[in-house]
Design an enzyme around this catalytic site. Structure first.
Site, mmCIF file in Angstrom:
data_model
loop_
_atom_site.group_PDB
_atom_site.id
_atom_site.type_symbol
_atom_site.label_atom_id
_atom_site.label_comp_id
_atom_site.label_asym_id
_atom_site.label_seq_id
_atom_site.Cartn_x
_atom_site.Cartn_y
_atom_site.Cartn_z
ATOM 1 N N HIS A 1 0.833 -1.213 0.000
ATOM 2 C CA HIS A 1 0.000 0.000 0.000
ATOM 3 C C HIS A 1 0.868 1.264 0.000
ATOM 4 C CE1 HIS A 1 -3.758 2.239 1.098
ATOM 5 N NE2 HIS A 1 -2.870 3.066 1.641
ATOM 6 N N GLU A 2 1.781 1.342 0.954
ATOM 7 C CA GLU A 2 2.638 2.539 1.022
ATOM 8 C C GLU A 2 3.567 2.603 -0.183
ATOM 9 O OE1 GLU A 2 1.708 4.717 2.968
ATOM 10 O OE2 GLU A 2 0.510 3.505 4.363
ATOM 11 N N HIS B 1 1.808 4.448 -2.879
ATOM 12 C CA HIS B 1 1.948 5.903 -2.686
ATOM 13 C C HIS B 1 3.339 6.368 -3.129
ATOM 14 C CE1 HIS B 1 -1.794 6.837 -0.640
ATOM 15 N NE2 HIS B 1 -1.580 5.972 0.339
#
Lengths: 505, 505
Positions: B269-270, B273
């Site tokens: 997820h990160e 980003h």
């Protein structure tokens, strides 16, 4: 009327606080760059650091700053100021006097020159070719000669530079101290080289895994009283300690898996610097006083711990057994006495940063004498390599085979840091004097080391050195603790006694 | 004349660059605070961050800024500006319009209020007692109601807030999208809960040592195309990614040794980003355009990777064997199909941050509906706990037993972040739309996952989303890649098909 005065003082302190905030940001970014920042972001980070640094410079030399210094120095204002405000004003004046007469264009050109010069030095060093670096160093020296005039000086021109790093010291004093050192150390080094019994050192160079070295490093820092709730330990290429604020003082080290001494003594050294920064009076936070009072006093703290504690036999009476539990059997058959002698092996060598505690001062004295001769225009840049090699032979009895292991070995001159080197040796001299005073107050110093009770030592250093930050000058610290001015006799006695013992003379 | 115009443009760009430098410093300090800064320095570091942040705020709303915006917007100036300068001007105007009508005193009081409010929320949450937090939230809401008027809006008052996080989106659109989602997901969740075959999950919760999880996390990040020469991976309590500059984009994660999913899916997820921030056009560096264009588009990137890649069966066809080499035998007897179903287990739950990809949107819709009702003064703060619990029952069929697991669970409102929640679900909707467009261009998406060829996916996202930074609005990005405006149909189709399969309906 009184209320208005206090308002100016408050505004001034807020202004200083803002400068200190910018400095903390710059320090963190610099720490980050040296401990693992990703490569591709470095150029941009450099710009950010440049941007904030130039803001700090502007604020330190601005019209606002000058107005504060002027209005706060008026007699009826001055008398009502807090003591720390007064000391801050003196610090700000010092910074201002360093920069205020430098023409802006000259300064800008010089900043660019030093950046180029550092790159040129790196190449020149790699190729052991001084001629590549010479034109840059000539320009840097030309600037230094102008800087000396802009700043002003009394007596020797070199005093202007010395004062930037070691306020209160002069060529006259340093010459005297360094002569004392030379006269004692040169023959001592000669004697141990010729007649001494060199310690066996081969057992030092066995495989010692980095994670285990790191665990031992942490153990030693804790034993010294370093507060991990106000710091952290990381790895880097060229170890350093940095105080971001008194609650965040970071140590860095590096691990050589075939020579554990690099990390152990490096960590103790940087730990000594860090204890200084962790124990400055928190009331000085946000002022220019919250830092070491000079390069030399800072170095006195790192060298005190590295040499007078870390290389002391009694320290290892306690720590050698602990070290063994971290090592992979490397020391299991080594008697403590042999270990002690091995970590204190000394002798002439070419490279300053690899020098031992006995010969280190001679490397510094060589640089000091050359710098002084350059600034007084007694020699020229082109003469440096030859002069360097001659002095190496004179002081240490060895001669570099090329400039890479001679005049090109240090980065300092390429960045314009003239006047900085003496502090390394002065710090050592201070440290030996402080040790005398400490032993007066803590006469069982030797047995404290043996029991591993290091915290009273830290506390003594805090009470006598750390807590004052820049509230006291180097020589005031010496005088208040020892009653003396600077004097190399204590260091000479220590070195003579210790090395005659280690080398069985 | 032309030359003079360009000079103003250059000065403006320098001004923006300085703001970006300060922002980079603040971001690094924030990263540092959350990844291992020593505790005792944190209060001081907070002051430093405050100092630089207030400088950024002042520069963004200063007379100088207004003058730049005014003079650069003159018709004969505007036409000669670079495209990025024009887009920067629009960004600066947006920031200015957020703040310029807020009375300075009100803003200052509000900053203090939110700080106190966050502390009050923490206590209230711990004691599951909404009444402790209620007076703070009432004051925050009162400010938000004034802010909406200061800023101005068209249509629904809530549009003013939505626009801060998701420019171009309105209540009308969000209502439509969220209604689509509710109508599809609520019955689907009900169906799998009542009639689905729940996967066996017990094998997920075995001991998986953190260092091995870290090694696997790095492996996955590299597979995604995350550039470690422009980033690093650290641990923290609440994981995040941060772009300091495009060459330094850092990921953080955390390791739960009895549930490896926290780190694996958190890191992916990160990482999503981070890929966004690493691949913004470097030409935008130093402008306000060098960042994600909205909260929602940012979230579309993290959710794309986490769910459409990380929870895809084909991804694990390649990665499951690798995962086994890092784990301590935990998965050796688990068939891939069972593993796939286990990591996609879904169902009603009370806590948003622990929710699965199927029910997550419902948690967001609940918050959106309550915020909208508060801002339109249809409900009062005191009614929130009851309204929350009723909505939980309506949307998810579960009811919190106390406010700690209900209305008090999120930090957002205590900091005044109204209008932020919808972006989480909008990002998911965007992601599903982007996936349709990506499959159109890379029709062998499924087999690329199977082969572990993830870099073409990253490249497609870079070409269509990342590189533009803030040069395009969220809806422009959607339109240019998909030809559509926002539409939940793709997400609904994906969830329906996937969860009917996982739950064997």
């Amino acid at each position: 009327m009184k209320q208005q005065l206090l308002d100016v003082e408050k505004d001034f302190l807020d202004y200083l606080k803002k400068i200190s905030h910018y400095q903390e940001a710059v320090s963190l970014m610099t720490w980050d760059l040296r401990t693992g920042a990703p490569k591709k972001g470095m150029a941009q980070r450099g710009e950010v650091i440049g941007s904030l640094s130039s803001e700090i410079f502007q604020m330190s030399t601005s019209k606002d700053m000058k107005n504060y210094l002027e209005s706060l120095s008026e007699e009826d204002v001055w008398k009502d100021l807090k003591e720390t405000t007064r000391a801050s004003i003196k610090e700000c004046r010092k910074t201002l006097s360093k920069f205020e007469n430098i023409p802006a264009e000259e300064f800008k050109a010089y900043v660019i020159l030093t950046a180029q010069s550092e790159a040129a030095w790196e190449d020149a060093k790699e190729q052991a070719d001084f001629s590549q670096f010479q034109p840059y160093l000539e320009k840097i020296l030309a600037y230094q000669l102008k800087y000396v005039e802009w700043k002003g000086y009394e007596g020797n021109k070199y005093n202007a530079l010395l004062d930037d790093f070691e306020p209160g010291l002069t060529v006259e004093t340093v010459d005297k101290v360094f002569t004392q050192l030379k006269e004692a150390i040169v023959p001592l080094v000669k004697e141990i080289s010729e007649n001494g019994h060199a310690p066996e050192t081969s057992f030092l160079f066995q495989q010692f895994p980095a994670p285990q070295q790191a665990a031992f490093s942490k153990h030693i820092l804790e034993a010294m009283g370093y507060d991990f709730a106000a710091g952290r330990l990381d790895t880097t290429v060229h170890p350093f300690a940095v105080g971001l604020n008194t609650g965040d003082v970071r140590v860095t080290t590096k691990y050589d898996e075939s020579d554990f001494r690099t990390a152990v003594f490096g960590t103790i050294h940087e730990g000594g610097h860090a204890l200084y920064e962790q124990n400055i009076d928190p009331d000085l936070t946000g002022t220019p006083l919250s830092g070491g009072t000079s390069m030399g006093i800072h170095e006195s703290q790192s060298l005190f711990w590295e040499n007078f504690v870390g290389r002391h036999k009694n320290f290892w009476k306690k720590q050698f057994d602990t070290l063994k539990t971290y090592a992979d059997g490397q020391f299991d058959d080594v008697p403590l006495e042999d270990f002690y002698r091995a970590i204190n092996a000394a002798g002439p060598s070419l490279i300053r940063i690899e020098a031992d505690e006995l010969t280190y001062c001679l490397h510094i004295i060589l640089r000091y004498e050359l710098e002084k001769a350059l600034i007084n225009e007694e020699i020229q840049v082109k003469d440096l390599p030859e002069a360097w090699n001659d002095k190496m032979e004179e002081l240490l009895g060895v001669r570099p085979e090329h400039d890479g292991e001679g005049v090109l070995q240090d980065v300092h001159w390429s960045g314009g840091a003239f006047g900085y080197f003496p502090s390394y040796a002065l710090g050592y001299v201070y440290a030996a004097q402080l040790k005398q005073a400490l032993i007066r107050d803590l006469p069982n110093f030797d047995s404290m080391l043996e029991k591993g009770e290091l915290k009273p030592i830290k506390e003594w250093l805090t009470d006598n050195v750390h807590k004052f930050g820049k509230m006291k000058n180097p020589l005031d610290i010496l005088k208040d603790t020892t009653g003396e001015s600077i004097d190399a006799a204590h260091l000479i006695n220590y070195l003579t006694e210790k090395y005659r013992n280690v080398y069985k003379l």
